[in-house]
Motif scaffolding. Structure first.
Motif: not given
Length: 747
Positions: A703, A705, A709-712, A726-727, A730
């Protein structure tokens, strides 16, 4: 960050840099004037198989229990220390040193470095360069020097153990036999701390073969080289260890012949050996292992990074480097077929190392592996499983003779001979027969996480035998099943104006039993045992709340050392996971109160204790506490070579490896099958970063961030991830179910 870099050679062992292949360990000082390479073999220990089980223990166990139940804890302590005692463990020993004194070279324009991604140590100095690696595929260490102009060198082999050195035809061998006994370093009054009188210690050898374009001749203690521009030295080692139950071989002639044959069989050129080594190491370090990027990666001198953090600078780059160094140490020190990591991994230079450099299994050995499988290093867990499987075999006898129980018992010190009875000394550390349960619980946790898939039957046996001991060792008190005698490792309490060590139903011991029983319910096939567990479990003594948080013992006793280094009463929360952050908020508050109480009153900077505190703070979702403890560890508990410190000035590897677990927990935690990302991420780490290859319950998760915020997220197996942190947009790659925060909390 993957480079440890320095502008001068090491002047002491704690400044040298470690290399290893899981069997042989080497510490390199890094000089092209006088290089010193310190060798260890993971199987070189003092002593031989000995039996310290005692029927006296079982004879007096009932009386100790009676005294404790009557509130006469001080009397119980004294009786335990007199009659339920044993003898000390043996010691992990240094093998020997290769000292290479050069003529015609300098230490000017100097740089030494250790590349963690390739496990290659290199030194640049003027017109000369050296490289060193310890190959796992070929089972040898390789040292090479090249120079623009000719140089001379004298290679001397030496050891603190009684030894001899022979040399001929470009080959030299150091050989001898280990002591029969080495007493712990803390026994200051030992008249004969190192003894050879029984002549039963194992044989050992360190072989050295030289290839050079210069002239080679034998010399006292080694070899001499003249008029060389290239020098390549191969090293091999071997001991007489032939298993924990067997008397070791003392045939140094056979050992030297074995080393010589191994070195003569090396026919590939240097670059081929180096390439094969790098490929094997990289498959774990960069392939299977986790990558952690704080966004602050930069190549800098390591001691400068440490100094910057001590002056108040940002710690992210150094924490990333320390995390990668910890992964490197696991790979270098723990490989299939080798011995498990002891208190110093496989690196020790002292005949009487701190605490015998043994397996201290009331926290340290377990911590060595906490982060291994989560960091993707499943292969490196095999030595731990084998250690516990062998401990189980000796521990079955200890369980029967010392405690009258089925299953297996193991107290807090183990050595290569798989010692399981107690040592001598204070009951608060000496007497802890449930340390075997902690070992078993850790092995099963790695198995559940995705490691040891080919060891399922052995894991099942370990868990079953552990649970059998727990079931038999419990006794009834006021309608509950309790552990008695019961310690909280190395801590004491006050009762009736006296300092006491043993009680009943410490939260630590009761949590060990609970975890062991739950594990058995999942994997054991012993129907009688499972039936017993289902009857006993509801009547186990419960966790309780006290004035400072969760009770450490059965009652709310005062503890003289308010900031004690052990977080054992919190074992149920981390690592056991019996108390869930979301599933049991009331008990989590008890945990938090005791954790904060300990931290507030802590006055020591101990590497492993700080690492445990990072794990706890991250699981408690306290990111700024995570950062405070990380910074304290980096400022006060690492040597310049990044080895972790135990006061006053000892190296203990558990701090390094526990730090890996702490960062893992900061980035990812799991509860009841739900994964929580960035639970303990401090604000200064939140701007950007990534983690890849983290293993959780058999799934590899990666992952990225930004701004907290987690983007992937990507996963190679189905996972449930809490959408907190988690955005909304994502990117998801794989079978990833985002679980609403309220659902994850069980609301």
């Amino acid at each position: 960050m993957h480079i440890l870099k320095y502008s001068s050679p090491a002047r002491a062992w704690k400044q040298a840099l470690p290399l290893g292949n899981g069997h042989m360990g080497v510490m390199a000082y890094g000089s092209l004037k006088k290089e010193r390479l310190c060798f260890n073999d993971g199987t070189l220990w003092s002593g031989y198989p000995k039996n310290y089980d005692s029927k006296n223990s079982l004879k007096y166990l009932g009386e100790v229990r009676r005294l404790i139940f009557e509130g006469k804890n001080d009397e119980a302590d004294k009786l335990c220390e007199r009659e339920l005692t044993g003898f000390y463990s043996e010691s992990f020993l240094p093998l020997g040193d290769a000292v290479i004194s050069f003529g015609g070279t300098t230490d000017d324009i100097f740089e030494r470095r250790l590349d963690l991604s390739t496990a290659l140590h290199s030194v640049l100095s003027g017109g000369a360069r050296s490289e060193l690696f310890v190959s796992e595929p070929d089972g040898i260490a390789v040292y090479r020097v090249t120079a623009d102009s000719s140089f001379s060198a004298r290679l001397t082999l030496t050891s603190p153990i009684r030894h001899r050195v022979s040399s001929k035809n470009g080959f030299a061998c150091l050989y001898g036999c280990a002591p029969d006994y080495v007493s712990p370093n803390y026994l200051r009054g030992s008249f004969f701390p190192i003894t050879y009188k029984d002549k039963k210690g194992m044989g050992f050898c360190l072989g050295m073969r030289v290839l050079t374009d210069g002239a080679v001749r034998s010399a006292v203690g080694g070899l001499k080289i003249k008029n060389a521009r290239t020098l390549t030295v191969y090293f091999a080692c071997k001991t007489g260890f032939s298993g924990f139950k067997n008397m070791p071989s003392r045939s140094t002639r056979e050992l030297c012949l074995s080393c010589e044959q191994k070195l003569l069989c090396v026919t590939d050129d240097y670059e081929t050996l180096k390439s094969r080594h790098i490929k094997a190491h990289s498959q774990l370090y960069s392939g299977a292992g986790v990558s952690f990027d704080t966004g602050e990666s930069k190549e800098a001198f390591t001691d400068s990074l440490i100094s910057s953090v001590k002056r108040g600078g940002d710690e992210r780059a150094l924490s990333e480097l320390l995390y990668n160094f910890g992964r490197y140490l696991i790979i270098s020190g723990s490989r299939p077929g080798g011995e498990a990591l002891n208190l110093q991994g496989i690196w020790n230079h002292s005949m009487r190392p701190p605490w015998s450099s043994n397996y201290t299994v009331n926290i340290n050995t377990q911590m060595n592996y906490w982060g291994a499988s989560r960091a993707g290093l499943c292969e490196c867990v095999e030595p731990l499983e084998r250690l516990v499987y062998e401990v189980m075999q000796n521990g079955r006898q200890t369980a029967e003779i010392n405690y009258g129980c089925r299953g297996f018992a193991c107290n807090h010190n183990v050595d290569i001979w798989r010692k399981t009875p107690p040592v001598c000394g204070d009951a608060n550390y000496m007497f802890e027969p449930l340390c075997g349960a902690w070992l078993a619980n850790e092995v099963y946790q790695h198995f559940k996480n995705g490691a040891l898939a080919d060891k399922e039957e052995q894991v099942r046996e370990i868990v079953t035998q552990c649970a059998r001991f727990c079931a038999d060792y419990l006794v009834e008190k006021d309608g509950y099943f309790v552990v008695c005698p019961s310690a909280s490792p190395e801590n004491v309490f006050s009762r009736g104006g006296k300092r006491c060590k043993l009680d009943y139903a410490s939260s630590f011991d009761m949590a060990l039993v609970r975890r062991a029983f739950l594990n058995a319910l999942e994997i054991s096939r012993d129907k009688e045992l499972l039936s017993d567990i289902k009857e006993i479990y509801p009547r186990l003594y419960p966790f309780k709340n006290g004035s400072n948080g969760i009770l450490e013992w059965h009652d709310d006793f005062e503890t003289p050392e308010k900031g004690h280094r052990h977080f054992s009463p919190l074992y149920a929360f981390y690592p056991a996971g019996l108390i869930g952050y979301y599933s049991d908020p009331e008990k989590t508050r008890w945990v938090k109160r005791l954790f904060e109480y300990r931290l507030k009153n802590s006055g020591q900077h101990i590497g492993w204790s700080a690492a445990w505190a990072i794990c706890l703070a991250a699981r408690l979702r306290e990111p700024e506490t995570v950062r405070t403890v990380i910074t304290g560890l980096l400022c006060h508990a690492v040597f310049s070579n990044l080895f972790c410190v135990h006061p006053p000035d000892y190296f203990q590897i558990d701090g390094n490896l526990g730090f890996v677990a702490g960062i893992n927990e900061m980035l990812l935690t799991e509860e009841d099958g739900v994964i929580y990302l960035l639970p303990g991420l401090p604000e200064n780490y939140a701007q950007s970063g990534s983690a890849s290859g983290m293993l959780v319950n058999g799934a590899r998760l990666s992952f990225e961030w930004k701004n907290g915020s987690v983007t992937k997220i990507s996963a190679d197996a189905p996972v449930r991830v809490c959408c907190s942190n988690v955005c909304g947009g994502a990117e998801l790659d794989g079978d990833i179910a985002l679980v609403p925060h309220s659902a994850a909390e069980g609301e």
